[in-house]
Scaffold this active site. Structure first.
Site, PDB file in Angstrom:
ATOM      1  N   ARG A 172       0.854  -1.184   0.000  1.00 47.71           N
ATOM      2  CA  ARG A 172       0.000   0.000   0.000  1.00 47.71           C
ATOM      3  C   ARG A 172       0.895   1.239   0.000  1.00 47.71           C
ATOM      4  O   ARG A 172       2.053   1.188   0.419  1.00 47.71           O
ATOM      5  CB  ARG A 172      -0.928  -0.001   1.205  1.00 47.71           C
ATOM      6  CG  ARG A 172      -0.237  -0.329   2.532  1.00 47.71           C
ATOM      7  CD  ARG A 172      -1.257  -0.537   3.618  1.00 47.71           C
ATOM      8  NE  ARG A 172      -1.869   0.713   4.002  1.00 47.71           N
ATOM      9  CZ  ARG A 172      -1.362   1.563   4.891  1.00 47.71           C
ATOM     10  NH1 ARG A 172      -0.231   1.285   5.496  1.00 47.71           N
ATOM     11  NH2 ARG A 172      -1.972   2.680   5.192  1.00 47.71           N
ATOM     12  N   ARG A 176      -3.074  10.288   3.079  1.00 45.81           N
ATOM     13  CA  ARG A 176      -3.967  10.784   4.136  1.00 45.81           C
ATOM     14  C   ARG A 176      -4.774  11.947   3.587  1.00 45.81           C
ATOM     15  O   ARG A 176      -4.208  12.877   3.030  1.00 45.81           O
ATOM     16  CB  ARG A 176      -3.146  11.286   5.317  1.00 45.81           C
ATOM     17  CG  ARG A 176      -2.454  10.167   6.057  1.00 45.81           C
ATOM     18  CD  ARG A 176      -1.842  10.725   7.327  1.00 45.81           C
ATOM     19  NE  ARG A 176      -0.933   9.746   7.877  1.00 45.81           N
ATOM     20  CZ  ARG A 176       0.157  10.047   8.554  1.00 45.81           C
ATOM     21  NH1 ARG A 176       0.469  11.311   8.782  1.00 45.81           N
ATOM     22  NH2 ARG A 176       0.925   9.096   9.020  1.00 45.81           N
ATOM     23  N   ARG A 255      20.212  -4.804   1.115  1.00 43.60           N
ATOM     24  CA  ARG A 255      20.604  -3.469   0.701  1.00 43.60           C
ATOM     25  C   ARG A 255      21.411  -2.855   1.827  1.00 43.60           C
ATOM     26  O   ARG A 255      21.213  -3.171   2.995  1.00 43.60           O
ATOM     27  CB  ARG A 255      19.365  -2.596   0.431  1.00 43.60           C
ATOM     28  CG  ARG A 255      18.731  -2.887  -0.905  1.00 43.60           C
ATOM     29  CD  ARG A 255      17.680  -1.847  -1.249  1.00 43.60           C
ATOM     30  NE  ARG A 255      16.604  -1.794  -0.291  1.00 43.60           N
ATOM     31  CZ  ARG A 255      16.200  -0.688   0.322  1.00 43.60           C
ATOM     32  NH1 ARG A 255      16.806   0.461   0.103  1.00 43.60           N
ATOM     33  NH2 ARG A 255      15.197  -0.719   1.172  1.00 43.60           N
ATOM     34  N   ARG A 286      18.274  11.021   0.962  1.00 44.08           N
ATOM     35  CA  ARG A 286      17.808  12.001   1.948  1.00 44.08           C
ATOM     36  C   ARG A 286      18.978  12.623   2.693  1.00 44.08           C
ATOM     37  O   ARG A 286      20.090  12.095   2.660  1.00 44.08           O
ATOM     38  CB  ARG A 286      16.816  11.380   2.922  1.00 44.08           C
ATOM     39  CG  ARG A 286      17.254  10.051   3.500  1.00 44.08           C
ATOM     40  CD  ARG A 286      16.135   9.436   4.320  1.00 44.08           C
ATOM     41  NE  ARG A 286      16.561   8.133   4.839  1.00 44.08           N
ATOM     42  CZ  ARG A 286      15.912   7.453   5.768  1.00 44.08           C
ATOM     43  NH1 ARG A 286      14.806   7.927   6.277  1.00 44.08           N
ATOM     44  NH2 ARG A 286      16.360   6.282   6.172  1.00 44.08           N
ATOM     45  N   GLU A 311      22.429  10.339   2.709  1.00 44.26           N
ATOM     46  CA  GLU A 311      22.255   8.881   2.688  1.00 44.26           C
ATOM     47  C   GLU A 311      22.125   8.395   1.257  1.00 44.26           C
ATOM     48  O   GLU A 311      21.295   8.907   0.501  1.00 44.26           O
ATOM     49  CB  GLU A 311      21.000   8.538   3.503  1.00 44.26           C
ATOM     50  CG  GLU A 311      20.769   7.055   3.653  1.00 44.26           C
ATOM     51  CD  GLU A 311      19.589   6.747   4.584  1.00 44.26           C
ATOM     52  OE1 GLU A 311      19.465   7.384   5.644  1.00 44.26           O
ATOM     53  OE2 GLU A 311      18.808   5.862   4.222  1.00 44.26           O
ATOM     54  N   TYR A 359      13.381  -7.065   8.413  1.00 45.13           N
ATOM     55  CA  TYR A 359      13.536  -5.706   8.902  1.00 45.13           C
ATOM     56  C   TYR A 359      12.747  -5.572  10.206  1.00 45.13           C
ATOM     57  O   TYR A 359      11.543  -5.845  10.241  1.00 45.13           O
ATOM     58  CB  TYR A 359      13.036  -4.647   7.889  1.00 45.13           C
ATOM     59  CG  TYR A 359      13.214  -3.279   8.503  1.00 45.13           C
ATOM     60  CD1 TYR A 359      14.457  -2.668   8.495  1.00 45.13           C
ATOM     61  CD2 TYR A 359      12.178  -2.661   9.185  1.00 45.13           C
ATOM     62  CE1 TYR A 359      14.656  -1.447   9.132  1.00 45.13           C
ATOM     63  CE2 TYR A 359      12.371  -1.443   9.824  1.00 45.13           C
ATOM     64  CZ  TYR A 359      13.615  -0.850   9.797  1.00 45.13           C
ATOM     65  OH  TYR A 359      13.817   0.342  10.443  1.00 45.13           O
ATOM     66  N   ASP A 361      11.955  -2.883  13.397  1.00 48.77           N
ATOM     67  CA  ASP A 361      12.164  -1.628  14.107  1.00 48.77           C
ATOM     68  C   ASP A 361      12.658  -1.966  15.514  1.00 48.77           C
ATOM     69  O   ASP A 361      12.527  -3.101  15.971  1.00 48.77           O
ATOM     70  CB  ASP A 361      10.843  -0.847  14.182  1.00 48.77           C
ATOM     71  CG  ASP A 361      10.645   0.052  12.969  1.00 48.77           C
ATOM     72  OD1 ASP A 361      11.644   0.602  12.472  1.00 48.77           O
ATOM     73  OD2 ASP A 361       9.493   0.195  12.531  1.00 48.77           O
TER      74      ASP A 361
HETATM   75  P1  FDA Z   1      21.734  -4.923  15.342  1.00 45.27           P
HETATM   76  O1  FDA Z   1      22.197  -4.919  13.946  1.00 45.27           O
HETATM   77  O2  FDA Z   1      21.487  -3.617  15.995  1.00 45.27           O
HETATM   78  O3  FDA Z   1      22.810  -5.682  16.220  1.00 45.27           O
HETATM   79  C1  FDA Z   1      23.472  -6.848  15.770  1.00 45.27           C
HETATM   80  C2  FDA Z   1      24.870  -6.844  16.349  1.00 45.27           C
HETATM   81  O4  FDA Z   1      25.491  -8.108  16.075  1.00 45.27           O
HETATM   82  C3  FDA Z   1      25.761  -5.778  15.741  1.00 45.27           C
HETATM   83  O5  FDA Z   1      26.278  -4.934  16.751  1.00 45.27           O
HETATM   84  C4  FDA Z   1      26.864  -6.585  15.043  1.00 45.27           C
HETATM   85  O6  FDA Z   1      28.144  -5.963  15.103  1.00 45.27           O
HETATM   86  C5  FDA Z   1      26.855  -7.874  15.838  1.00 45.27           C
HETATM   87  N1  FDA Z   1      27.417  -9.010  15.101  1.00 45.27           N
HETATM   88  C6  FDA Z   1      27.071  -9.435  13.870  1.00 45.27           C
HETATM   89  N2  FDA Z   1      27.838 -10.486  13.498  1.00 45.27           N
HETATM   90  C7  FDA Z   1      28.686 -10.727  14.532  1.00 45.27           C
HETATM   91  C8  FDA Z   1      29.739 -11.664  14.742  1.00 45.27           C
HETATM   92  N3  FDA Z   1      30.084 -12.567  13.810  1.00 45.27           N
HETATM   93  N4  FDA Z   1      30.415 -11.628  15.906  1.00 45.27           N
HETATM   94  C9  FDA Z   1      30.104 -10.687  16.850  1.00 45.27           C
HETATM   95  N5  FDA Z   1      29.129  -9.776  16.704  1.00 45.27           N
HETATM   96  C10 FDA Z   1      28.424  -9.784  15.560  1.00 45.27           C
HETATM   97  N6  FDA Z   1      14.357   1.208  14.021  1.00 45.27           N
HETATM   98  C11 FDA Z   1      13.437   2.058  14.579  1.00 45.27           C
HETATM   99  O7  FDA Z   1      12.673   1.640  15.447  1.00 45.27           O
HETATM  100  N7  FDA Z   1      13.385   3.377  14.189  1.00 45.27           N
HETATM  101  C12 FDA Z   1      14.220   3.879  13.238  1.00 45.27           C
HETATM  102  O8  FDA Z   1      14.127   5.061  12.906  1.00 45.27           O
HETATM  103  C13 FDA Z   1      15.174   3.020  12.650  1.00 45.27           C
HETATM  104  N8  FDA Z   1      16.035   3.467  11.704  1.00 45.27           N
HETATM  105  C14 FDA Z   1      16.895   2.600  11.087  1.00 45.27           C
HETATM  106  C15 FDA Z   1      17.735   3.063  10.087  1.00 45.27           C
HETATM  107  C16 FDA Z   1      18.598   2.186   9.444  1.00 45.27           C
HETATM  108  C17 FDA Z   1      19.495   2.693   8.367  1.00 45.27           C
HETATM  109  C18 FDA Z   1      18.596   0.818   9.805  1.00 45.27           C
HETATM  110  C19 FDA Z   1      19.463  -0.167   9.093  1.00 45.27           C
HETATM  111  C20 FDA Z   1      17.794   0.358  10.814  1.00 45.27           C
HETATM  112  C21 FDA Z   1      16.924   1.246  11.472  1.00 45.27           C
HETATM  113  N9  FDA Z   1      16.116   0.802  12.499  1.00 45.27           N
HETATM  114  C22 FDA Z   1      15.206   1.665  13.071  1.00 45.27           C
HETATM  115  C23 FDA Z   1      16.151  -0.608  12.947  1.00 45.27           C
HETATM  116  C24 FDA Z   1      17.075  -0.848  14.128  1.00 45.27           C
HETATM  117  O9  FDA Z   1      18.399  -0.535  13.763  1.00 45.27           O
HETATM  118  C25 FDA Z   1      16.939  -2.320  14.532  1.00 45.27           C
HETATM  119  O10 FDA Z   1      15.658  -2.524  15.048  1.00 45.27           O
HETATM  120  C26 FDA Z   1      17.910  -2.764  15.548  1.00 45.27           C
HETATM  121  O11 FDA Z   1      19.199  -2.534  15.087  1.00 45.27           O
HETATM  122  C27 FDA Z   1      17.725  -4.259  15.765  1.00 45.27           C
HETATM  123  O12 FDA Z   1      18.603  -4.711  16.713  1.00 45.27           O
HETATM  124  P2  FDA Z   1      19.348  -6.104  16.528  1.00 45.27           P
HETATM  125  O13 FDA Z   1      19.930  -6.400  17.848  1.00 45.27           O
HETATM  126  O14 FDA Z   1      18.448  -7.105  15.930  1.00 45.27           O
HETATM  127  O15 FDA Z   1      20.464  -5.845  15.400  1.00 45.27           O
END
Ligand code: FDA
Length: 378
Positions: A172, A176, A255, A286, A311, A359, A361
């Site tokens: 979608r 608004r 991506r 952006r 970005e 993905y 949040d």
């Molecule tokens: P996250 O990626 O944060 O943590 C994973 C960790 O594992 C990393 O620190 C990494 O280094 C580690 N790791 C990976 N492989 C490893 C290995 N082999 N050994 C040791 N460590 C390892 N959410 C939201 O609510 N509002 C927002 O505005 C945004 N904006 C946003 C922008 C962008 C560009 C992105 C990519 C994402 C967001 N998000 C977001 C999402 C948010 O970043 C996401 O919800 C959290 O990062 C999720 O947390 P995780 O712990 O799952 O992963």
């Protein structure tokens, strides 16, 4: 040690905090030099302005359990997120709303008139028969609004023409028929008052939690590596699921984004936190201007300089940070194969956005970690 957690993002830290609070000894490793995963932020040294290193992070949720939980570690400001977009040198409010429509058509339509107009324009294609993203976009909001606000922006995000992208990428396109341009519809939103890093550090601040940075789970030269740990103690793994299995079922596609940070000698560059660039001739998607995330810090932030971040979006290689799952049919098959392999791993729990190829949040990552703790680990 009772539990090893790979990754100190919100998923890993939520599990760590819950486990520590219930008396378990936990080690959290992260290959980065800091905790917090992608939500990590730091003060830009020249200006003192808090910058979200991996792209802008806005907290929002309608989940009362998550809201109650996160408020144990931080308070939130009353920041309300709004996004604008620059199309042919004119700025419009997003998501597409009555203000956007009236500005675009130089009109003063009522909600009913605007709804009738969009309905008529959208009649060019039937959303059910759309063969690609472009036809779907036109079927949802009509060609003029699609071409102005969706087509080139989507092409920049995916580095692919929308005529070659599958229709199901968008289900979608919200329009608004009021002037409300709040970006999120959630019950609660705001930014952590003392910043993301203070919040994250409070979650990890427990005598039962030991954090080891610059430690890669797949580096056999360090003691907490995969071969040494799996089977010996429970492991919560929040890194990329395909990497865990050494890409046995193929690499899942992601991506990534490139972020170009700059300090500018002006007090205010764009008057708002996020400005999208809708057109093809601007290569970035952006620009973030971080001072606007914290208007309440105006007395602390400089009046003659500001920090912006451009970005750019593209497909990720193995060397890049994986940010958004691409989710092609091959990816979905690969993910199913990895889930099957995961079932065979004794006492390994895959979680977070990388571990589940989803993905998420922040509130979703925290919510799913709380569920995993309550339902599987506790
Ligand atoms: P996250 O990626 O944060 O943590 C994973 C960790 O594992 C990393 O620190 C990494 O280094 C580690 N790791 C990976 N492989 C490893 C290995 N082999 N050994 C040791 N460590 C390892 N959410 C939201 O609510 N509002 C927002 O505005 C945004 N904006 C946003 C922008 C962008 C560009 C992105 C990519 C994402 C967001 N998000 C977001 C999402 C948010 O970043 C996401 O919800 C959290 O990062 C999720 O947390 P995780 O712990 O799952 O992963």
């Amino acid at each position: 040690m009772d539990l090893l957690i790979v990754g100190s993002g919100f998923f890993g830290l939520t599990i760590a905090e819950r486990a520590a609070a219930s008396g378990r000894k936990v080690v959290v490793i992260d290959r980065r030099p800091h905790i917090g995963g992608n939500a990590y932020s730091e003060d830009e040294p020249e200006t003192g302005i808090e910058v979200h290193r991996y792209g802008a992070h806005l907290f929002h949720t309608s989940n009362p359990t998550v809201w109650k939980y996160v408020n144990r570690f931080t308070t939130f400001t009353d920041y309300v997120h709004r996004v604008y977009t620059n199309h042919r040198g004119v700025v419009f409010p997003l998501p597409i709303n009555l203000g956007t429509i009236n500005q675009f058509f130089q009109a003063a339509y009522t909600p009913d008139q605007a709804r009738a107009l969009v309905h008529e324009l959208a009649g060019e294609f039937d959303a059910k028969d759309a063969a690609n993203l472009e036809e779907k976009g036109i079927a949802l909001i009509g060609r003029p609004l699609y071409e102005a606000f969706i087509r080139d922006y989507t092409a920049k995000q995916w580095q692919t023409s929308p005529t070659e992208l599958p229709a199901e990428i968008i289900s979608r396109l919200p329009v608004r028929y009021t002037y409300d341009n709040r970006y999120f519809n959630d019950t609660w939103e705001g930014l952590p008052t003392d910043g993301y890093t203070a919040w994250i550090e409070r979650m990890a601040d427990h005598s039962n939690i030991e954090v080891k940075l610059d430690v890669d789970f797949f580096d056999d030269s360090q003691p907490l590596n995969k071969a040494a740990a799996v089977g010996q103690l429970p492991v919560v793994y929040t890194g990329p699921v395909d990497r865990y299995f050494d890409y046995a079922e193929g690499a899942l596609s992601w991506r990534t984004i490139d972020l170009e940070q700059e300090v500018l000698p002006v007090g205010d560059f764009q008057g708002t936190s996020v400005m999208n660039y809708a057109d093809a001739d601007i290569p970035y998607t952006r620009i973030h201007e971080f001072r606007h995330f914290h208007p309440e810090r105006a007395d602390r932030y400089p009046t003659d300089s500001t920090v912006i971040m451009r970005e750019f979006s593209r497909f990720a290689t193995h060397e890049d940070e994986p940010y958004y799952p691409v989710n092609t049919p091959e990816d979905r098959n690969g993910l199913l194969a990895y889930r099957e392999l995961g079932k065979g791993e004794k006492d390994v729990y895959f979680g977070g956005r990388l571990g589940t190829y989803q993905y998420l949040d922040m509130h979703m990552a925290i919510g799913s970690a709380l569920s995993m703790w309550n339902n599987q680990l506790a």
